[in-house]
Scaffold this motif. Structure first.
Motif, PDB file in Angstrom:
ATOM      1  N   LYS A  88      -2.469  27.502   9.451  1.00  0.00           N
ATOM      2  CA  LYS A  88      -1.965  26.152   9.683  1.00  0.00           C
ATOM      3  C   LYS A  88      -2.235  25.179   8.532  1.00  0.00           C
ATOM      4  CE  LYS A  88      -2.251  26.751  14.621  1.00  0.00           C
ATOM      5  NZ  LYS A  88      -3.251  26.921  15.621  1.00  0.00           N
ATOM      6  N   ALA A  89      -3.308  25.367   7.791  1.00  0.00           N
ATOM      7  CA  ALA A  89      -3.704  24.368   6.799  1.00  0.00           C
ATOM      8  C   ALA A  89      -2.778  24.336   5.587  1.00  0.00           C
ATOM      9  CB  ALA A  89      -5.139  24.618   6.353  1.00  0.00           C
ATOM     10  N   LYS A  90      -2.217  25.461   5.185  1.00  0.00           N
ATOM     11  CA  LYS A  90      -1.287  25.535   4.047  1.00  0.00           C
ATOM     12  C   LYS A  90      -1.897  24.984   2.756  1.00  0.00           C
ATOM     13  CE  LYS A  90       1.889  27.103   6.780  1.00  0.00           C
ATOM     14  NZ  LYS A  90       1.777  28.480   7.115  1.00  0.00           N
ATOM     15  N   ASP A  91      -3.187  25.202   2.558  1.00  0.00           N
ATOM     16  CA  ASP A  91      -3.828  24.777   1.319  1.00  0.00           C
ATOM     17  C   ASP A  91      -4.024  25.993   0.410  1.00  0.00           C
ATOM     18  OD1 ASP A  91      -5.956  26.156   2.479  1.00  0.00           O
ATOM     19  OD2 ASP A  91      -6.912  24.333   3.188  1.00  0.00           O
ATOM     20  N   SER A  92      -4.636  25.776  -0.707  1.00  0.00           N
ATOM     21  CA  SER A  92      -4.818  26.860  -1.680  1.00  0.00           C
ATOM     22  C   SER A  92      -6.103  27.654  -1.442  1.00  0.00           C
ATOM     23  CB  SER A  92      -4.833  26.281  -3.088  1.00  0.00           C
ATOM     24  OG  SER A  92      -5.937  25.388  -3.223  1.00  0.00           O
ATOM     25  N   CYS A  93      -6.727  27.474  -0.299  1.00  0.00           N
ATOM     26  CA  CYS A  93      -7.983  28.167  -0.016  1.00  0.00           C
ATOM     27  C   CYS A  93      -7.773  29.617   0.403  1.00  0.00           C
ATOM     28  CB  CYS A  93      -8.754  27.438   1.085  1.00  0.00           C
ATOM     29  SG  CYS A  93      -9.148  25.737   0.673  1.00  0.00           S
ATOM     30  N   LEU A  94      -6.590  29.946   0.896  1.00  0.00           N
ATOM     31  CA  LEU A  94      -6.290  31.292   1.369  1.00  0.00           C
ATOM     32  C   LEU A  94      -5.847  32.142   0.188  1.00  0.00           C
ATOM     33  CD1 LEU A  94      -6.068  33.122   3.876  1.00  0.00           C
ATOM     34  CD2 LEU A  94      -3.698  32.365   4.089  1.00  0.00           C
ATOM     35  N   LYS A 163      -7.151  33.730  13.790  1.00  0.00           N
ATOM     36  CA  LYS A 163      -7.779  32.789  14.723  1.00  0.00           C
ATOM     37  C   LYS A 163      -8.975  32.098  14.073  1.00  0.00           C
ATOM     38  CE  LYS A 163      -9.822  32.645  19.327  1.00  0.00           C
ATOM     39  NZ  LYS A 163     -10.267  33.432  20.474  1.00  0.00           N
ATOM     40  N   LYS A 164      -9.788  32.873  13.367  1.00  0.00           N
ATOM     41  CA  LYS A 164     -10.995  32.314  12.754  1.00  0.00           C
ATOM     42  C   LYS A 164     -10.664  31.383  11.585  1.00  0.00           C
ATOM     43  CE  LYS A 164     -15.387  32.299  13.186  1.00  0.00           C
ATOM     44  NZ  LYS A 164     -15.971  31.697  14.362  1.00  0.00           N
ATOM     45  N   ILE A 165      -9.731  31.774  10.731  1.00  0.00           N
ATOM     46  CA  ILE A 165      -9.442  30.913   9.574  1.00  0.00           C
ATOM     47  C   ILE A 165      -8.762  29.611   9.995  1.00  0.00           C
ATOM     48  CG2 ILE A 165      -9.392  32.819   7.931  1.00  0.00           C
ATOM     49  CD1 ILE A 165      -6.332  32.661   7.910  1.00  0.00           C
ATOM     50  N   ASN A 166      -8.086  29.626  11.121  1.00  0.00           N
ATOM     51  CA  ASN A 166      -7.482  28.394  11.623  1.00  0.00           C
ATOM     52  C   ASN A 166      -8.504  27.471  12.270  1.00  0.00           C
ATOM     53  OD1 ASN A 166      -4.744  28.483  10.866  1.00  0.00           O
ATOM     54  ND2 ASN A 166      -4.386  30.067  12.398  1.00  0.00           N
ATOM     55  N   SER A 167      -9.676  27.996  12.600  1.00  0.00           N
ATOM     56  CA  SER A 167     -10.702  27.173  13.237  1.00  0.00           C
ATOM     57  C   SER A 167     -11.615  26.474  12.230  1.00  0.00           C
ATOM     58  CB  SER A 167     -11.551  28.029  14.182  1.00  0.00           C
ATOM     59  OG  SER A 167     -12.360  28.923  13.444  1.00  0.00           O
ATOM     60  N   VAL A 168     -11.459  26.766  10.949  1.00  0.00           N
ATOM     61  CA  VAL A 168     -12.312  26.156   9.926  1.00  0.00           C
ATOM     62  C   VAL A 168     -11.886  24.707   9.713  1.00  0.00           C
ATOM     63  CG1 VAL A 168     -13.097  26.271   7.527  1.00  0.00           C
ATOM     64  CG2 VAL A 168     -12.634  28.373   8.780  1.00  0.00           C
ATOM     65  N   SER A 169     -12.854  23.814   9.810  1.00  0.00           N
ATOM     66  CA  SER A 169     -12.544  22.390   9.657  1.00  0.00           C
ATOM     67  C   SER A 169     -12.311  22.041   8.191  1.00  0.00           C
ATOM     68  CB  SER A 169     -13.690  21.550  10.222  1.00  0.00           C
ATOM     69  OG  SER A 169     -14.878  21.819   9.510  1.00  0.00           O
ATOM     70  N   GLU A 170     -11.701  20.900   7.977  1.00  0.00           N
ATOM     71  CA  GLU A 170     -11.430  20.427   6.624  1.00  0.00           C
ATOM     72  C   GLU A 170     -12.739  19.991   5.959  1.00  0.00           C
ATOM     73  OE1 GLU A 170      -8.694  20.386   4.640  1.00  0.00           O
ATOM     74  OE2 GLU A 170      -7.869  21.620   6.240  1.00  0.00           O
ATOM     75  N   PRO A 171     -12.965  20.402   4.728  1.00  0.00           N
ATOM     76  CA  PRO A 171     -14.205  20.025   4.039  1.00  0.00           C
ATOM     77  C   PRO A 171     -14.146  18.601   3.495  1.00  0.00           C
ATOM     78  CG  PRO A 171     -12.871  21.430   2.635  1.00  0.00           C
ATOM     79  CD  PRO A 171     -12.155  21.331   3.951  1.00  0.00           C
ATOM     80  N   ASN A 172     -15.331  18.035   3.286  1.00  0.00           N
ATOM     81  CA  ASN A 172     -15.384  16.734   2.623  1.00  0.00           C
ATOM     82  C   ASN A 172     -15.196  16.956   1.116  1.00  0.00           C
ATOM     83  OD1 ASN A 172     -17.888  17.491   1.495  1.00  0.00           O
ATOM     84  ND2 ASN A 172     -19.001  16.664   3.238  1.00  0.00           N
TER      85      ASN A 172
END
Length: 191
Positions: A88-94, A163-172
């Motif tokens: 869901k996040a669609k960032d460059s972390c994956l 499921k797990k990677i979608n549960s990771v909150s956004e970092p500061n």
């Protein structure tokens, strides 16, 4: 062949093809020099054969690089799409196609998320169930910056991983910098 960067889907295929291409070109050059020397002079006792000897060194280097990763394969397109479309996040972390090499050998991770002090990795290898802790320890040993403690979890099930990677909150902002640093360390530890 379009360039694929480390951490992107298809990197392993690109890496293998590029190494194999260089091996092929160097092999043809090596054979041409040897055959040309034999045709021109009737033997290989001339100084020109030194060119063939010097070509064998980069040939060996690229051949070894190919052999090291030849046994690993990327996720199928369907599995990659399933992970990418459901993240869901669609960032460059994956990231995808992560190899981590150490003195003892190399380990391959099909996908990895490094975000907010956590590392989640997907391993779809046959030996995973016997070596789950080894895969986690391998990642931990690759992070040279030991002042940042990361929780490392590996999975062999795509649904659980998603499921797990979608549960990771956004970092500061501070954690974003640390995450980027850890990602760079992981990417530099592999091929």
């Amino acid at each position: 062949m379009n360039k694929v960067n480390k951490g992107e889907y298809g990197y392993l295929k690109y890496y293998k093809l590029s190494k194999l291409l260089v091996v092929g070109i160097l092999s043809i050059m090596l054979a041409a020099v040897v055959i040309g020397t034999i045709i021109m002079f009737g033997d290989t006792s001339r100084v020109i054969i030194v060119i063939a000897i010097l070509l064998s060194l980069p040939l060996a280097k690229f051949l070894i690089a190919y052999i090291i990763v030849a046994k690993y394969n990327s996720l199928s397109f369907d599995k990659h799409a399933k992970i990418s479309n459901n993240y869901k996040a669609k960032d460059s972390c994956l990231m995808f196609d992560i190899t981590i090499s150490q003195y003892e050998g190399i380990k391959f991770y099909h996908s990895m998320l490094i975000k907010n002090g956590k590392i989640y990795a997907l391993v779809l290898n046959k030996d995973y169930s016997d070596k789950k802790k080894d895969y986690e320890k391998w990642i931990n040993d690759s992070i040279t910056s030991q002042k940042y403690k990361y929780k490392i979890t590996t999975f062999d099930n795509i649904e659980e991983y998603i499921k797990k990677i979608n549960s990771v909150s956004e970092p500061n902002d501070n954690n974003k910098l640390i995450d980027r640093h850890i990602r760079e360390e992981i990417l530099s530890a592999g091929v």
